[in-house]
Design an enzyme around this catalytic site. Structure first.
Site, PDB file in Angstrom:
ATOM      1  N   ASN A   9       0.885  -1.149   0.107  1.00 31.43           N
ATOM      2  CA  ASN A   9      -0.030  -0.136   0.152  1.00 31.43           C
ATOM      3  C   ASN A   9       0.784   1.246  -0.103  1.00 31.43           C
ATOM      4  O   ASN A   9       1.276   1.742   0.981  1.00 31.43           O
ATOM      5  CB  ASN A   9      -0.937   0.022   1.352  1.00 31.43           C
ATOM      6  CG  ASN A   9      -1.572   1.225   1.499  1.00 31.43           C
ATOM      7  OD1 ASN A   9      -1.809   1.956   0.533  1.00 31.43           O
ATOM      8  ND2 ASN A   9      -2.238   1.515   2.578  1.00 31.43           N
ATOM      9  N   LYS A  11      -0.052   4.177  -0.058  1.00 31.11           N
ATOM     10  CA  LYS A  11      -0.620   5.368   0.375  1.00 31.11           C
ATOM     11  C   LYS A  11      -0.483   6.548  -0.524  1.00 31.11           C
ATOM     12  O   LYS A  11      -0.267   6.364  -1.752  1.00 31.11           O
ATOM     13  CB  LYS A  11      -0.206   5.834   1.845  1.00 31.11           C
ATOM     14  CG  LYS A  11      -0.197   4.443   2.789  1.00 31.11           C
ATOM     15  CD  LYS A  11      -0.068   4.438   4.094  1.00 31.11           C
ATOM     16  CE  LYS A  11      -0.158   3.131   4.931  1.00 31.11           C
ATOM     17  NZ  LYS A  11      -0.042   3.189   6.312  1.00 31.11           N
ATOM     18  N   HIS A  89      -9.478   1.409   4.974  1.00 32.82           N
ATOM     19  CA  HIS A  89      -8.004   1.387   5.584  1.00 32.82           C
ATOM     20  C   HIS A  89      -8.336   2.380   6.683  1.00 32.82           C
ATOM     21  O   HIS A  89      -9.167   3.148   6.659  1.00 32.82           O
ATOM     22  CB  HIS A  89      -7.125   2.064   4.640  1.00 32.82           C
ATOM     23  CG  HIS A  89      -5.770   2.044   5.170  1.00 32.82           C
ATOM     24  ND1 HIS A  89      -5.350   2.853   6.175  1.00 32.82           N
ATOM     25  CD2 HIS A  89      -4.694   1.112   5.206  1.00 32.82           C
ATOM     26  CE1 HIS A  89      -4.103   2.488   6.698  1.00 32.82           C
ATOM     27  NE2 HIS A  89      -3.564   1.334   5.988  1.00 32.82           N
ATOM     28  N   GLU A  91      -6.728   4.978   7.794  1.00 34.72           N
ATOM     29  CA  GLU A  91      -6.667   6.242   7.443  1.00 34.72           C
ATOM     30  C   GLU A  91      -7.978   6.980   6.920  1.00 34.72           C
ATOM     31  O   GLU A  91      -7.881   7.934   6.987  1.00 34.72           O
ATOM     32  CB  GLU A  91      -5.232   6.352   6.747  1.00 34.72           C
ATOM     33  CG  GLU A  91      -4.105   6.295   7.601  1.00 34.72           C
ATOM     34  CD  GLU A  91      -2.839   5.321   6.837  1.00 34.72           C
ATOM     35  OE1 GLU A  91      -2.794   5.502   5.408  1.00 34.72           O
ATOM     36  OE2 GLU A  91      -1.936   5.007   7.394  1.00 34.72           O
ATOM     37  N   GLU A 155      -4.998  -4.991  10.385  1.00 34.57           N
ATOM     38  CA  GLU A 155      -4.148  -4.085  10.775  1.00 34.57           C
ATOM     39  C   GLU A 155      -4.386  -3.314  12.057  1.00 34.57           C
ATOM     40  O   GLU A 155      -5.327  -2.475  12.069  1.00 34.57           O
ATOM     41  CB  GLU A 155      -4.266  -2.862   9.542  1.00 34.57           C
ATOM     42  CG  GLU A 155      -4.061  -3.405   8.151  1.00 34.57           C
ATOM     43  CD  GLU A 155      -3.452  -2.654   7.211  1.00 34.57           C
ATOM     44  OE1 GLU A 155      -2.666  -2.750   6.612  1.00 34.57           O
ATOM     45  OE2 GLU A 155      -4.019  -1.115   7.185  1.00 34.57           O
ATOM     46  N   GLY A 161       2.888   1.902  11.004  1.00 35.53           N
ATOM     47  CA  GLY A 161       3.842   3.018  10.797  1.00 35.53           C
ATOM     48  C   GLY A 161       4.521   3.212  12.100  1.00 35.53           C
ATOM     49  O   GLY A 161       5.391   4.205  12.324  1.00 35.53           O
ATOM     50  N   SER A 197       3.653  -2.394  10.111  1.00 30.93           N
ATOM     51  CA  SER A 197       4.953  -2.512  10.395  1.00 30.93           C
ATOM     52  C   SER A 197       5.642  -3.902  10.073  1.00 30.93           C
ATOM     53  O   SER A 197       6.557  -4.337  10.712  1.00 30.93           O
ATOM     54  CB  SER A 197       5.241  -2.374  12.069  1.00 30.93           C
ATOM     55  OG  SER A 197       5.018  -1.011  12.401  1.00 30.93           O
TER      56      SER A 197
HETATM   57  P1  13P Z   1       3.135   0.210   7.612  1.00 35.68           P
HETATM   58  O1  13P Z   1       3.933  -1.092   7.195  1.00 35.68           O
HETATM   59  O2  13P Z   1       3.926   1.594   7.214  1.00 35.68           O
HETATM   60  O3  13P Z   1       3.013   0.178   9.055  1.00 35.68           O
HETATM   61  O4  13P Z   1       1.656   0.559   7.145  1.00 35.68           O
HETATM   62  C1  13P Z   1       0.914  -0.604   7.262  1.00 35.68           C
HETATM   63  C2  13P Z   1      -0.562  -0.172   6.586  1.00 35.68           C
HETATM   64  O5  13P Z   1      -1.130   0.706   6.933  1.00 35.68           O
HETATM   65  C3  13P Z   1      -0.692  -1.028   5.037  1.00 35.68           C
HETATM   66  O6  13P Z   1      -1.981  -0.682   4.614  1.00 35.68           O
END
Ligand code: 13P
Length: 234
Positions: A9, A11, A89, A91, A155, A161, A197
């Site tokens: 992803n 983003k 997601h 976010e 997740e 992150g 992560s």
């Molecule tokens: P990270 O791998 O940067 O923690 O992000 C995970 C994520 O949100 C994947 O959709």
């Protein structure tokens, strides 16, 4: 599940040069044991022709078509050659106030258009500390997953992150719990990815946990030097 799924992803990161670099790095990967999906920012998905792996996007409209300025329909995404779409997601839940109801509508549109929705679920740190993890996850799955053909991504929101992951025991427990809920909905066999992560250093261990059918990778999917070790971990 015979093939592990490794989804990236991006983003709102990257540019066309980064897509070309990743395409080059992935062109000789043996895809017989792994399905690789790059979920790119929407404008880059047109470049999917140069990619030897599957492509996806990170959202779609809950509507089929019409006067919804700025929205992109699942049908349009499918027409440009993408096969996957991340839905719900954390976010999007956090910054765009997406509810389970909206997420379910988006997932329905995706399935109707032949896309595979990767539906994200997961608890916040507050919910975890209050012992509400399973309640939150169960509600998200029951309310967001409209039927067969989807993929679930667990997740934990507090680990995204953050450079830290739940323990292997916790991942095992939550993935087992999610598999049970899906089974009770008549959706046994739905792939369940772990996300948050994931890196080259922990990918092999995480993917060896029961009911972990692959990973959804954020930061470490942006550069070949970080992404390739995760693929090699399969
Ligand atoms: P990270 O791998 O940067 O923690 O992000 C995970 C994520 O949100 C994947 O959709």
């Amino acid at each position: 599940m015979d093939k592990k799924i490794i989804a990236g992803n991006w983003k709102m990161n990257g540019n066309m040069d980064a897509v070309a670099l990743m395409a080059d790095a992935l062109k000789n990967i043996d895809l017989s044991h792994v399905t690789i999906v790059l979920c790119l920012p929407m404008p880059f998905v047109g470049a999917s022709a140069i990619l030897s792996v599957e492509t996806g996007v990170q959202d779609c409209s809950a509507h089929e078509s019409g006067a919804y300025t700025g929205e992109v329909s699942a049908r349009m995404i499918s027409e440009i050659g993408a096969k996957y779409v991340i839905i719900g997601h954390s976010e999007r839940r956090q910054y765009h106030n997406e509810t389970n109801l909206v997420i379910a509508e988006k997932a329905k549109q995706a399935l109707k258009s032949g896309l595979i929705p990767i539906i994200c679920v997961g608890e916040t740190m507050e919910e975890k500390q209050a012992g509400e993890t399973n309640t939150v996850i169960e509600k998200q799955i029951r309310e967001c997953v409209p039927g067969k053909g989807a993929i679930i991504a667990y997740e934990p929101r507090w680990a995204i992150g953050a450079g830290m992951t739940p323990s292997n025991e916790e991942i095992k427990r939550e993935h087992g719990f999610i598999a049970e809920i899906l089974e009770s909905m008549g959706l046994g066999g739905t792939p369940i990815l772990y996300g948050a992560s994931v890196k080259g250093g922990n990918a092999a261990e995480i993917m060896s946990i029961p009911n972990v059918d692959g990973v959804l990778v954020g930061g470490a999917s942006l550069k070949a030097e970080d992404f390739l070790p995760i693929i090699q971990a399969v």
